[in-house]
Design a protein around this motif. Structure first.
Motif, PDB file in Angstrom:
ATOM      1  N   ASN A   1       0.807  -1.219   0.000  1.00 36.79           N
ATOM      2  CA  ASN A   1       0.000   0.000   0.000  1.00 36.79           C
ATOM      3  C   ASN A   1       0.843   1.274   0.000  1.00 36.79           C
ATOM      4  O   ASN A   1       0.310   2.359  -0.173  1.00 36.79           O
ATOM      5  CB  ASN A   1      -0.945   0.007   1.210  1.00 36.79           C
ATOM      6  N   THR A   2       2.143   1.159   0.149  1.00 37.07           N
ATOM      7  CA  THR A   2       3.000   2.332   0.278  1.00 37.07           C
ATOM      8  C   THR A   2       3.786   2.591  -1.001  1.00 37.07           C
ATOM      9  O   THR A   2       4.503   1.718  -1.486  1.00 37.07           O
ATOM     10  CB  THR A   2       3.984   2.148   1.447  1.00 37.07           C
ATOM     11  N   CYS A   3       3.655   3.793  -1.544  1.00 34.71           N
ATOM     12  CA  CYS A   3       4.411   4.175  -2.732  1.00 34.71           C
ATOM     13  C   CYS A   3       5.907   4.156  -2.395  1.00 34.71           C
ATOM     14  O   CYS A   3       6.318   4.724  -1.374  1.00 34.71           O
ATOM     15  CB  CYS A   3       3.988   5.570  -3.188  1.00 34.71           C
TER      16      CYS A   3
ATOM     17  N   GLY B   1       6.185   7.409  -0.194  1.00 37.63           N
ATOM     18  CA  GLY B   1       5.477   6.796   0.915  1.00 37.63           C
ATOM     19  C   GLY B   1       3.981   7.042   0.933  1.00 37.63           C
ATOM     20  O   GLY B   1       3.336   6.825   1.950  1.00 37.63           O
ATOM     21  N   GLY B   2       3.426   7.503  -0.168  1.00 38.78           N
ATOM     22  CA  GLY B   2       1.994   7.784  -0.226  1.00 38.78           C
ATOM     23  C   GLY B   2       1.150   6.532  -0.061  1.00 38.78           C
ATOM     24  O   GLY B   2       1.541   5.453  -0.488  1.00 38.78           O
TER      25      GLY B   2
ATOM     26  N   ASP C   1      -5.444   5.406  -1.245  1.00 36.82           N
ATOM     27  CA  ASP C   1      -6.096   6.712  -1.405  1.00 36.82           C
ATOM     28  C   ASP C   1      -5.949   7.240  -2.829  1.00 36.82           C
ATOM     29  O   ASP C   1      -6.435   8.327  -3.138  1.00 36.82           O
ATOM     30  CB  ASP C   1      -5.500   7.746  -0.436  1.00 36.82           C
ATOM     31  N   GLY C   2      -5.268   6.496  -3.690  1.00 37.61           N
ATOM     32  CA  GLY C   2      -5.026   6.923  -5.063  1.00 37.61           C
ATOM     33  C   GLY C   2      -6.218   6.649  -5.964  1.00 37.61           C
ATOM     34  O   GLY C   2      -7.244   6.118  -5.540  1.00 37.61           O
ATOM     35  N   ILE C   3      -6.054   6.997  -7.230  1.00 36.77           N
ATOM     36  CA  ILE C   3      -7.108   6.814  -8.226  1.00 36.77           C
ATOM     37  C   ILE C   3      -6.849   5.524  -8.995  1.00 36.77           C
ATOM     38  O   ILE C   3      -5.764   5.325  -9.540  1.00 36.77           O
ATOM     39  CB  ILE C   3      -7.145   8.015  -9.198  1.00 36.77           C
TER      40      ILE C   3
ATOM     41  N   LEU D   1       0.098  11.298  -3.819  1.00 37.19           N
ATOM     42  CA  LEU D   1       1.051  12.346  -3.457  1.00 37.19           C
ATOM     43  C   LEU D   1       1.790  12.960  -4.639  1.00 37.19           C
ATOM     44  O   LEU D   1       2.122  14.133  -4.612  1.00 37.19           O
ATOM     45  CB  LEU D   1       2.083  11.818  -2.451  1.00 37.19           C
ATOM     46  N   HIS D   2       2.088  12.136  -5.662  1.00 37.15           N
ATOM     47  CA  HIS D   2       2.906  12.699  -6.744  1.00 37.15           C
ATOM     48  C   HIS D   2       2.557  12.155  -8.134  1.00 37.15           C
ATOM     49  O   HIS D   2       3.336  12.292  -9.073  1.00 37.15           O
ATOM     50  CB  HIS D   2       4.392  12.508  -6.430  1.00 37.15           C
ATOM     51  N   ASN D   3       1.384  11.562  -8.262  1.00 41.39           N
ATOM     52  CA  ASN D   3       0.855  11.131  -9.561  1.00 41.39           C
ATOM     53  C   ASN D   3       1.653  10.043 -10.259  1.00 41.39           C
ATOM     54  O   ASN D   3       1.510   9.862 -11.462  1.00 41.39           O
ATOM     55  CB  ASN D   3       0.656  12.327 -10.503  1.00 41.39           C
ATOM     56  N   MET D   4       2.479   9.296  -9.550  1.00 50.32           N
ATOM     57  CA  MET D   4       3.165   8.153 -10.157  1.00 50.32           C
ATOM     58  C   MET D   4       2.148   7.048 -10.371  1.00 50.32           C
ATOM     59  O   MET D   4       1.319   6.789  -9.513  1.00 50.32           O
ATOM     60  CB  MET D   4       4.281   7.676  -9.224  1.00 50.32           C
TER      61      MET D   4
END
Length: 111
Positions: A42-44, A48-49, A53-55, A65-68
């Protein structure tokens, strides 16, 4: 393999996710438009996002956090950035989501 029941596919909204807390850290469980389900760390790995919670779009998730963008099937980062998420075997059996906990032993360093 050691399959553990973590809920139903209906517990996860289409293009949504839920978090499963495990001994190795949080795992994001994602559902796509076509009802495919995936389990990834679950952690980018970049900032660390919380990816849950992403799309969710197609079979990918975008870090909030940064659209990766990460491919949910392979865990690979898409685009110019490099990186990879740990992936975990997940299957659907009569609407129930089953996560393979034996695979977690191979990912003890995940968070």
């Amino acid at each position: 393999m050691n399959w553990v029941d973590i809920g139903t596919i209906e517990d996860i909204p289409v293009r949504g996710s839920r978090v499963v807390k495990t001994a190795i850290g949080c795992i994001g469980v994602f559902r796509t438009d076509d009802d495919a389900v995936y389990a990834v760390s679950n952690t980018c790995p970049h900032r660390g996002g919380p990816l849950s919670d992403g799309i969710v779009h197609g079979h990918s998730v975008t870090c909030p956090l940064h659209n990766m963008v990460f491919d949910l099937a392979t865990g690979e980062a898409q685009g110019a950035d490099e990186g990879r998420l740990d992936t975990f075997p997940l299957r659907v059996d009569q609407g129930r989501l089953l996560l393979d906990t034996t695979a977690m032993g191979r990912h003890r360093g995940a968070a």
